[in-house]
Write a protein that holds these residues in place. Sequence first.
Motif, PDB file in Angstrom:
ATOM      1  N   MET A  94       0.838  -1.157   0.098  1.00 27.24           N
ATOM      2  CA  MET A  94      -0.204   0.073   0.121  1.00 27.24           C
ATOM      3  C   MET A  94       0.765   1.252   0.132  1.00 27.24           C
ATOM      4  SD  MET A  94      -2.913  -1.538   0.061  1.00 27.24           S
ATOM      5  CE  MET A  94      -3.843   0.087   0.242  1.00 27.24           C
ATOM      6  N   VAL A  95       0.512   2.241  -0.834  1.00 23.40           N
ATOM      7  CA  VAL A  95       1.217   3.533  -0.931  1.00 23.40           C
ATOM      8  C   VAL A  95       0.272   4.764  -0.157  1.00 23.40           C
ATOM      9  CG1 VAL A  95       2.506   5.228  -2.076  1.00 23.40           C
ATOM     10  CG2 VAL A  95       2.580   2.637  -2.732  1.00 23.40           C
ATOM     11  N   PRO A  96       0.405   5.189   0.867  1.00 22.40           N
ATOM     12  CA  PRO A  96      -0.469   6.394   1.300  1.00 22.40           C
ATOM     13  C   PRO A  96      -0.342   7.542   0.569  1.00 22.40           C
ATOM     14  CG  PRO A  96       1.438   6.202   2.832  1.00 22.40           C
ATOM     15  CD  PRO A  96       1.502   5.173   1.635  1.00 22.40           C
ATOM     16  N   GLU A  97      -1.276   8.360   0.331  1.00 24.71           N
ATOM     17  CA  GLU A  97      -1.189   9.912  -0.244  1.00 24.71           C
ATOM     18  C   GLU A  97      -1.078  10.522   1.004  1.00 24.71           C
ATOM     19  OE1 GLU A  97      -0.430  11.956  -2.778  1.00 24.71           O
ATOM     20  OE2 GLU A  97      -2.168  11.061  -3.971  1.00 24.71           O
ATOM     21  N   ILE A  98      -0.009  11.694   1.027  1.00 23.92           N
ATOM     22  CA  ILE A  98       0.308  12.279   1.882  1.00 23.92           C
ATOM     23  C   ILE A  98       0.260  13.813   1.579  1.00 23.92           C
ATOM     24  CG2 ILE A  98       2.073  12.867   3.841  1.00 23.92           C
ATOM     25  CD1 ILE A  98       2.969  10.079   3.800  1.00 23.92           C
ATOM     26  N   ASN A 112       3.409  -1.725   4.187  1.00 24.74           N
ATOM     27  CA  ASN A 112       2.012  -1.979   4.374  1.00 24.74           C
ATOM     28  C   ASN A 112       1.402  -2.976   3.229  1.00 24.74           C
ATOM     29  OD1 ASN A 112       1.521  -0.844   7.042  1.00 24.74           O
ATOM     30  ND2 ASN A 112       0.743   0.732   6.086  1.00 24.74           N
ATOM     31  N   ARG A 113       0.517  -3.839   3.849  1.00 20.67           N
ATOM     32  CA  ARG A 113      -0.157  -4.799   2.545  1.00 20.67           C
ATOM     33  C   ARG A 113      -1.424  -5.232   2.880  1.00 20.67           C
ATOM     34  NH1 ARG A 113       1.371 -10.352   2.569  1.00 20.67           N
ATOM     35  NH2 ARG A 113       2.895 -10.791   4.223  1.00 20.67           N
ATOM     36  N   SER A 114      -2.342  -5.453   2.217  1.00 19.71           N
ATOM     37  CA  SER A 114      -3.330  -6.173   2.306  1.00 19.71           C
ATOM     38  C   SER A 114      -3.020  -7.794   2.031  1.00 19.71           C
ATOM     39  CB  SER A 114      -4.670  -5.864   1.457  1.00 19.71           C
ATOM     40  OG  SER A 114      -5.643  -6.710   1.524  1.00 19.71           O
ATOM     41  N   LEU A 115      -3.496  -8.649   3.073  1.00 17.52           N
ATOM     42  CA  LEU A 115      -2.888 -10.078   2.770  1.00 17.52           C
ATOM     43  C   LEU A 115      -3.807 -10.917   1.793  1.00 17.52           C
ATOM     44  CD1 LEU A 115      -2.727 -10.860   6.940  1.00 17.52           C
ATOM     45  CD2 LEU A 115      -1.035 -10.122   5.226  1.00 17.52           C
ATOM     46  N   ASN A 116      -3.199 -11.948   1.381  1.00 20.38           N
ATOM     47  CA  ASN A 116      -3.478 -12.693   0.444  1.00 20.38           C
ATOM     48  C   ASN A 116      -4.829 -13.634   0.627  1.00 20.38           C
ATOM     49  OD1 ASN A 116      -1.705 -11.830  -1.195  1.00 20.38           O
ATOM     50  ND2 ASN A 116      -0.297 -13.557  -0.910  1.00 20.38           N
ATOM     51  N   ASP A 117      -5.048 -14.056   1.906  1.00 18.24           N
ATOM     52  CA  ASP A 117      -6.173 -14.933   2.173  1.00 18.24           C
ATOM     53  C   ASP A 117      -6.254 -15.080   3.654  1.00 18.24           C
ATOM     54  OD1 ASP A 117      -4.202 -16.919   2.822  1.00 18.24           O
ATOM     55  OD2 ASP A 117      -4.364 -17.575   0.820  1.00 18.24           O
ATOM     56  N   ARG A 151     -11.820   1.982   5.314  1.00 21.32           N
ATOM     57  CA  ARG A 151     -11.002   0.806   4.816  1.00 21.32           C
ATOM     58  C   ARG A 151      -9.878   1.582   4.056  1.00 21.32           C
ATOM     59  NH1 ARG A 151     -15.123  -2.487   1.263  1.00 21.32           N
ATOM     60  NH2 ARG A 151     -15.380  -0.861  -0.464  1.00 21.32           N
ATOM     61  N   PHE A 152      -8.743   1.355   4.477  1.00 19.37           N
ATOM     62  CA  PHE A 152      -7.422   2.033   3.945  1.00 19.37           C
ATOM     63  C   PHE A 152      -7.405   3.379   4.057  1.00 19.37           C
ATOM     64  CE2 PHE A 152      -8.334  -1.953   1.334  1.00 19.37           C
ATOM     65  CZ  PHE A 152      -7.452  -2.695   1.606  1.00 19.37           C
ATOM     66  N   GLY A 153      -8.084   4.040   5.118  1.00 19.59           N
ATOM     67  CA  GLY A 153      -7.829   5.460   5.346  1.00 19.59           C
ATOM     68  C   GLY A 153      -6.549   5.536   6.284  1.00 19.59           C
ATOM     69  N   THR A 154      -6.126   6.527   6.203  1.00 27.20           N
ATOM     70  CA  THR A 154      -4.938   7.247   7.127  1.00 27.20           C
ATOM     71  C   THR A 154      -5.280   8.260   8.040  1.00 27.20           C
ATOM     72  OG1 THR A 154      -3.879   8.560   5.444  1.00 27.20           O
ATOM     73  CG2 THR A 154      -3.369   6.139   5.100  1.00 27.20           C
ATOM     74  N   GLU A 155      -4.213   8.221   9.041  1.00 28.63           N
ATOM     75  CA  GLU A 155      -4.554   9.318   9.979  1.00 28.63           C
ATOM     76  C   GLU A 155      -2.971   9.658  10.522  1.00 28.63           C
ATOM     77  OE1 GLU A 155      -6.467  11.004  14.244  1.00 28.63           O
ATOM     78  OE2 GLU A 155      -7.482   9.296  13.004  1.00 28.63           O
TER      79      GLU A 155
END
Length: 499
Positions: free
Chosen positions: A29-33, A131-136, A199-203
């Motif tokens: 995952m790549v966050p927008e900053i 960061n990453r979303s897992l495969n299963d 989901r996939f939000g950042t703070e």
Amino acid sequence: MKTFNDVQKTRVQYHNEPDVNPVHRSSLMVPEIKGCIAEISFLNHFLLKRNYDHIACVITPIGIDGKKLDSKLHTIDKPKVYRFTLTGTCEQPVSNYMIEFFSSKNLFIPFSAVMVNHRNQDFFNQVHSFNRSLNDIFEDDDVNNHVVKEASIDLILKNNIDTCLLFTAGPMGCNNTVNIEIVGENETFESKKEVNLPRFGTELISIRETFKNIPDGFSGILKALQPKQPLFYGRLLGGQWNSNGEFSANHSYYDFQNVEDYWKDNKPSQDYYPFFSELTNSVRIYPLSSPSELEIFVTPVLEDSTKMDEIFIDDLVSPSNKFIDTNLNSLFSNLGIDLDKISSYIVTAKVKNGKKPGRISLQMVYGKGSLESSINMTLYNPGTFLPNKKTFKWGQTVISNELETLVGITTAPIEDPDKKSYDCHVQFFDETGKIADRIWEIKAGTSKKFSISEELKIKSDKNSNPHYIWCVIEGEQGISFSSVTCNTRTNNCSGDHGF
């Protein structure tokens, strides 16, 4: 989090049975900053290392409401550097970009060898995928079986510099708390930061704002316990932010204080790191290993591969409230050692009492008077499973009219202390393909150090767009790659180790 012993078992199994439990999706995952451009850069190691000639890369922007925006497919099939500028590819506001690589062949590693870059005219930050979303769900069972605190984040609170943590929600969103703890020598501060994100939000969590009663210059160990998130492997992006929004950050690392993960023997753990005399070189070691009592030593190595006397730094007791922060420039200068003659330095951890932890990590810190580069490293353990006698290392460098990268290719004769030198085949690639070749003989224990623009005689473009050049090193085991990129105008630094 997987223990080091579990990681060892996986390595051995893949070497003996490469078709068991194959991996066909690798992601990050790549966050927008705010205030900077987000992009990724990677070498087609799939082709150059494994000879996989067709890889599918899918880039999916995710809106600030957590909804998927249009995905785009890219074919990765050429021996070159690939670069994707993510900011500005969507009209809608974006919180994160999901980057996925797919192959019918076994990728072995579910984490992509990709650099996540954020930049503007005043700084450039680089960190490998974190960061990453897992495969299963089965990978979730494997990866999230141990929940530990995140640490290895340098607490810097001075003048206009703050320490910040970027928290990312997983695929289910997150309405929970991040528990933050700062352990000082005489006092401890704690806070619960509420996060409510799609989901996939950042703070972005400011330590200065979260702990308003901590004075500037406070020294302590920063830890954060993230909520467990299903189907997500989440690391914090932690580091230094200044009042202009410039930052130098890296991924957090595990706090192992409550995990029993040990080696069967107590042989010293050590590794070699490049010493850049034009920068400030520091070592920070936090008491984050499995419960242990260690002695920490530093040894300077000269350009002719002469090892100077081993220097005792301090004891490191885990758990405790005491950490090590040593300015190597000052240490070596006070001992009368000419800094310009130092090629590298060795950090050694010896067991004082008890057992040797599976992981002993440190921060390799480089600075030039402004934001520092802090790179998390793990000391090498004799007995670590190495399937081949040859090595293939690779890493990112970058130049522009405002950026310069210093590279250190370091040789570590740990397994063979009588070794005299290493033969290295070094190749350089950019977005056009291979642009240069070098054959170098590097003295054992030393670092081949160079400026990427001076070595390749490359002149920067007049605009500020970065030119990504990746370095590939082939040779014997014991070779490593590190780089530090500095903004020549602001002196902000950022760096990372290679893959």
